[in-house]
Design a protein around this motif. Structure first.
Motif, PDB file in Angstrom:
ATOM      1  N   ASP A  38       0.805  -1.213   0.000  1.00 33.79           N
ATOM      2  CA  ASP A  38       0.000   0.000   0.000  1.00 33.79           C
ATOM      3  C   ASP A  38       0.840   1.266   0.000  1.00 33.79           C
ATOM      4  OD1 ASP A  38      -2.331  -1.534   0.075  1.00 33.79           O
ATOM      5  OD2 ASP A  38      -2.259  -1.677   2.258  1.00 33.79           O
ATOM      6  N   ASP A  39       2.178   1.137  -0.048  1.00 36.56           N
ATOM      7  CA  ASP A  39       3.049   2.307  -0.055  1.00 36.56           C
ATOM      8  C   ASP A  39       2.937   3.021  -1.398  1.00 36.56           C
ATOM      9  OD1 ASP A  39       3.814   1.697   2.451  1.00 36.56           O
ATOM     10  OD2 ASP A  39       5.779   0.875   1.900  1.00 36.56           O
ATOM     11  N   PRO A  40       3.134   4.343  -1.415  1.00 41.59           N
ATOM     12  CA  PRO A  40       3.126   5.076  -2.691  1.00 41.59           C
ATOM     13  C   PRO A  40       4.215   4.544  -3.617  1.00 41.59           C
ATOM     14  CG  PRO A  40       3.057   6.580  -0.815  1.00 41.59           C
ATOM     15  CD  PRO A  40       3.339   5.223  -0.251  1.00 41.59           C
ATOM     16  N   LYS A  41       3.936   4.513  -4.890  1.00 38.85           N
ATOM     17  CA  LYS A  41       4.911   4.030  -5.865  1.00 38.85           C
ATOM     18  C   LYS A  41       5.661   5.207  -6.481  1.00 38.85           C
ATOM     19  CE  LYS A  41       2.384  -0.168  -7.074  1.00 38.85           C
ATOM     20  NZ  LYS A  41       1.767  -0.950  -8.173  1.00 38.85           N
ATOM     21  N   PRO A  42       6.936   5.003  -6.824  1.00 36.52           N
ATOM     22  CA  PRO A  42       7.702   6.072  -7.464  1.00 36.52           C
ATOM     23  C   PRO A  42       7.071   6.495  -8.786  1.00 36.52           C
ATOM     24  CG  PRO A  42       9.146   4.304  -6.712  1.00 36.52           C
ATOM     25  CD  PRO A  42       7.753   3.790  -6.588  1.00 36.52           C
ATOM     26  N   SER A  43       7.228   7.743  -9.122  1.00 34.14           N
ATOM     27  CA  SER A  43       6.722   8.261 -10.389  1.00 34.14           C
ATOM     28  C   SER A  43       7.596   7.762 -11.533  1.00 34.14           C
ATOM     29  CB  SER A  43       6.748   9.788 -10.363  1.00 34.14           C
ATOM     30  OG  SER A  43       8.089  10.252 -10.309  1.00 34.14           O
ATOM     31  N   PRO A  44       7.115   7.874 -12.779  1.00 30.45           N
ATOM     32  CA  PRO A  44       7.958   7.501 -13.927  1.00 30.45           C
ATOM     33  C   PRO A  44       9.265   8.278 -13.959  1.00 30.45           C
ATOM     34  CG  PRO A  44       5.672   7.712 -14.612  1.00 30.45           C
ATOM     35  CD  PRO A  44       5.732   8.206 -13.198  1.00 30.45           C
ATOM     36  N   GLU A  45       9.223   9.553 -13.552  1.00 31.13           N
ATOM     37  CA  GLU A  45      10.442  10.364 -13.521  1.00 31.13           C
ATOM     38  C   GLU A  45      11.429   9.825 -12.497  1.00 31.13           C
ATOM     39  OE1 GLU A  45       7.100  12.607 -15.170  1.00 31.13           O
ATOM     40  OE2 GLU A  45       7.363  11.571 -13.244  1.00 31.13           O
ATOM     41  N   SER A  46      10.905   9.417 -11.337  1.00 31.79           N
ATOM     42  CA  SER A  46      11.763   8.853 -10.294  1.00 31.79           C
ATOM     43  C   SER A  46      12.346   7.518 -10.746  1.00 31.79           C
ATOM     44  CB  SER A  46      10.962   8.661  -9.003  1.00 31.79           C
ATOM     45  OG  SER A  46      11.794   8.236  -7.939  1.00 31.79           O
ATOM     46  N   ASP A  47      11.520   6.688 -11.392  1.00 33.34           N
ATOM     47  CA  ASP A  47      12.003   5.407 -11.910  1.00 33.34           C
ATOM     48  C   ASP A  47      13.111   5.603 -12.937  1.00 33.34           C
ATOM     49  OD1 ASP A  47      10.525   3.577 -10.427  1.00 33.34           O
ATOM     50  OD2 ASP A  47       8.839   3.585 -11.823  1.00 33.34           O
ATOM     51  N   MET A 113      16.201  -5.788   2.139  1.00 38.06           N
ATOM     52  CA  MET A 113      15.893  -5.140   0.879  1.00 38.06           C
ATOM     53  C   MET A 113      15.465  -3.704   1.151  1.00 38.06           C
ATOM     54  SD  MET A 113      13.883  -8.247  -1.032  1.00 38.06           S
ATOM     55  CE  MET A 113      13.782  -7.307  -2.564  1.00 38.06           C
ATOM     56  N   MET A 114      16.249  -2.767   0.625  1.00 39.74           N
ATOM     57  CA  MET A 114      15.989  -1.366   0.900  1.00 39.74           C
ATOM     58  C   MET A 114      14.756  -0.896   0.127  1.00 39.74           C
ATOM     59  SD  MET A 114      18.388  -0.767   2.982  1.00 39.74           S
ATOM     60  CE  MET A 114      18.385   1.007   3.124  1.00 39.74           C
ATOM     61  N   PRO A 115      13.844  -0.192   0.782  1.00 32.45           N
ATOM     62  CA  PRO A 115      12.664   0.307   0.070  1.00 32.45           C
ATOM     63  C   PRO A 115      13.054   1.397  -0.919  1.00 32.45           C
ATOM     64  CG  PRO A 115      12.763   1.199   2.299  1.00 32.45           C
ATOM     65  CD  PRO A 115      13.846   0.167   2.210  1.00 32.45           C
ATOM     66  N   ARG A 116      12.307   1.506  -1.990  1.00 26.08           N
ATOM     67  CA  ARG A 116      12.548   2.541  -2.979  1.00 26.08           C
ATOM     68  C   ARG A 116      12.251   3.910  -2.395  1.00 26.08           C
ATOM     69  NH1 ARG A 116      12.253   1.833  -8.366  1.00 26.08           N
ATOM     70  NH2 ARG A 116      12.584   4.085  -8.336  1.00 26.08           N
ATOM     71  N   ILE A 117      12.977   4.903  -2.867  1.00 23.24           N
ATOM     72  CA  ILE A 117      12.811   6.277  -2.423  1.00 23.24           C
ATOM     73  C   ILE A 117      11.981   7.026  -3.464  1.00 23.24           C
ATOM     74  CG2 ILE A 117      14.021   8.422  -1.890  1.00 23.24           C
ATOM     75  CD1 ILE A 117      16.404   6.709  -1.032  1.00 23.24           C
ATOM     76  N   LEU A 118      11.001   7.776  -3.012  1.00 21.93           N
ATOM     77  CA  LEU A 118      10.177   8.559  -3.924  1.00 21.93           C
ATOM     78  C   LEU A 118      10.925   9.814  -4.375  1.00 21.93           C
ATOM     79  CD1 LEU A 118       6.738   8.378  -2.068  1.00 21.93           C
ATOM     80  CD2 LEU A 118       7.628   6.842  -3.844  1.00 21.93           C
ATOM     81  N   ASP A 119      10.657  10.246  -5.601  1.00 25.71           N
ATOM     82  CA  ASP A 119      11.229  11.486  -6.145  1.00 25.71           C
ATOM     83  C   ASP A 119      12.749  11.508  -6.038  1.00 25.71           C
ATOM     84  OD1 ASP A 119       8.705  12.525  -6.834  1.00 25.71           O
ATOM     85  OD2 ASP A 119       8.418  13.326  -4.815  1.00 25.71           O
ATOM     86  N   GLU A 120      13.375  10.436  -6.450  1.00 26.84           N
ATOM     87  CA  GLU A 120      14.837  10.354  -6.404  1.00 26.84           C
ATOM     88  C   GLU A 120      15.495  11.497  -7.160  1.00 26.84           C
ATOM     89  OE1 GLU A 120      17.414   6.443  -6.781  1.00 26.84           O
ATOM     90  OE2 GLU A 120      15.293   5.915  -6.792  1.00 26.84           O
ATOM     91  N   GLN A 121      14.869  11.923  -8.240  1.00 33.46           N
ATOM     92  CA  GLN A 121      15.450  12.961  -9.091  1.00 33.46           C
ATOM     93  C   GLN A 121      15.491  14.320  -8.401  1.00 33.46           C
ATOM     94  OE1 GLN A 121      12.405  11.875  -9.237  1.00 33.46           O
ATOM     95  NE2 GLN A 121      10.975  13.449  -9.912  1.00 33.46           N
ATOM     96  N   LYS A 122      14.822  14.436  -7.271  1.00 37.42           N
ATOM     97  CA  LYS A 122      14.773  15.720  -6.551  1.00 37.42           C
ATOM     98  C   LYS A 122      15.664  15.722  -5.306  1.00 37.42           C
ATOM     99  CE  LYS A 122       9.982  16.610  -7.990  1.00 37.42           C
ATOM    100  NZ  LYS A 122       8.597  16.884  -7.514  1.00 37.42           N
ATOM    101  N   LYS A 123      16.534  14.720  -5.177  1.00 38.42           N
ATOM    102  CA  LYS A 123      17.304  14.571  -3.948  1.00 38.42           C
ATOM    103  C   LYS A 123      18.796  14.406  -4.228  1.00 38.42           C
ATOM    104  CE  LYS A 123      13.547  12.439  -1.251  1.00 38.42           C
ATOM    105  NZ  LYS A 123      12.449  12.611  -2.193  1.00 38.42           N
TER     106      LYS A 123
END
Length: 258
Positions: A38-47, A113-123
């Motif tokens: 149920d966690d938010p999924k990364p955006s296409p830009e983040s992927d 297993m490390m969880p994915r980070i949202l908005d990776e491109q902004k960090k």
């Protein structure tokens, strides 16, 4: 790299042991996916940026030949994939560097297993990814090759960076391993060309921290990313001010002779 906390090398997971069986891997994956459905999924830009961060720079020397030899390496009982000495010794110096840039001989699997980070491109992150997806690392033979031939390796890396105009995660890892601060102007030039690869900013901070460069260690940026309360997935927002701060510090660091 004594000035910064070391990134976990992937050999030991959070539970303190190396994974060796598919059963444990599957159980861990199932547990993580069960809690993360149920966690938010990364955006296409983040992927897209996540994939970009993990890209390797293709070497300049004997790449097709070395890739063919890597494909023939057999997995041993420890899940390592080590090139036979008889084959390795026949590689030229440049081909040995290509081998290092494309393959880690030692198996290494995290049990966490490390969880994915949202908005990776902004960090901006304190560490860049492992070159081989945390599934393998360089062997002692490979690390020994790098350190014993530092000057020649740095020269070939400079040629690679200038030709490819890219500092992939494998090149970053070699630069950090060798504390090759003399390549700071080269990587800064690549960054300024399109300002896309923010892990170059990370690399600059890793190099400054490894040299215990005082002006950097005194910043709030260092505290937020590498301080005692900063976790492995610590990050700061990317913005023009932080970018300028890192580039200014790194340029002064390169001129300081530290």
């Amino acid at each position: 790299m004594s000035g910064l906390p070391r990134k976990p090398n992937g050999r030991i997971g959070a539970m303190g042991f190396r994974l060796r069986t598919g059963t444990l891997i599957l159980l861990t994956a199932f547990a993580v996916s069960s809690f993360a459905q149920d966690d938010p999924k990364p955006s296409p830009e983040s992927d897209a940026y996540h994939a970009y961060r993990h890209q390797l720079t293709q070497p300049l020397y004997g790449t097709a030949k070395v890739k063919s030899l890597i494909a023939k390496i057999k997995t041993d009982r420890e899940d390592n994939r080590v090139m036979p000495d008889s084959v390795y010794k026949k590689l030229t110096f440049q081909e040995k560097l290509t081998f290092v840039l494309l393959h880690g001989e030692d198996f290494s699997q995290n049990c966490d297993m490390m969880p994915r980070i949202l908005d990776e491109q902004k960090k901006i992150f304190p560490y860049f990814p492992s070159p081989f997806g945390d599934e393998s690392v360089w062997s002692e033979r490979q690390r020994g090759f790098l350190t014993a031939n530092r000057a020649k390796v740095v020269a070939l890396l400079r040629e690679t960076i200038r030709t490819r105009k890219r500092v992939g995660v494998n090149v970053k890892a070699v630069i950090a391993t060798l504390d090759a601060k003399e390549l700071v102007p080269d990587v800064v030039k690549v960054y300024k060309a399109d300002r896309k690869d923010r892990d170059i900013l990370t690399l600059l901070m890793v190099l400054m921290g490894a040299s215990k460069y005082g002006p950097f260690l005194k910043t709030g940026l260092y505290r937020d990313l590498y301080g005692e309360e900063a976790g492995y997935q610590a990050n700061v927002p990317f913005d023009a001010k932080t970018e300028a701060q890192i580039l200014t510090l790194a340029t002064a660091f390169a001129k300081s002779g530290r």
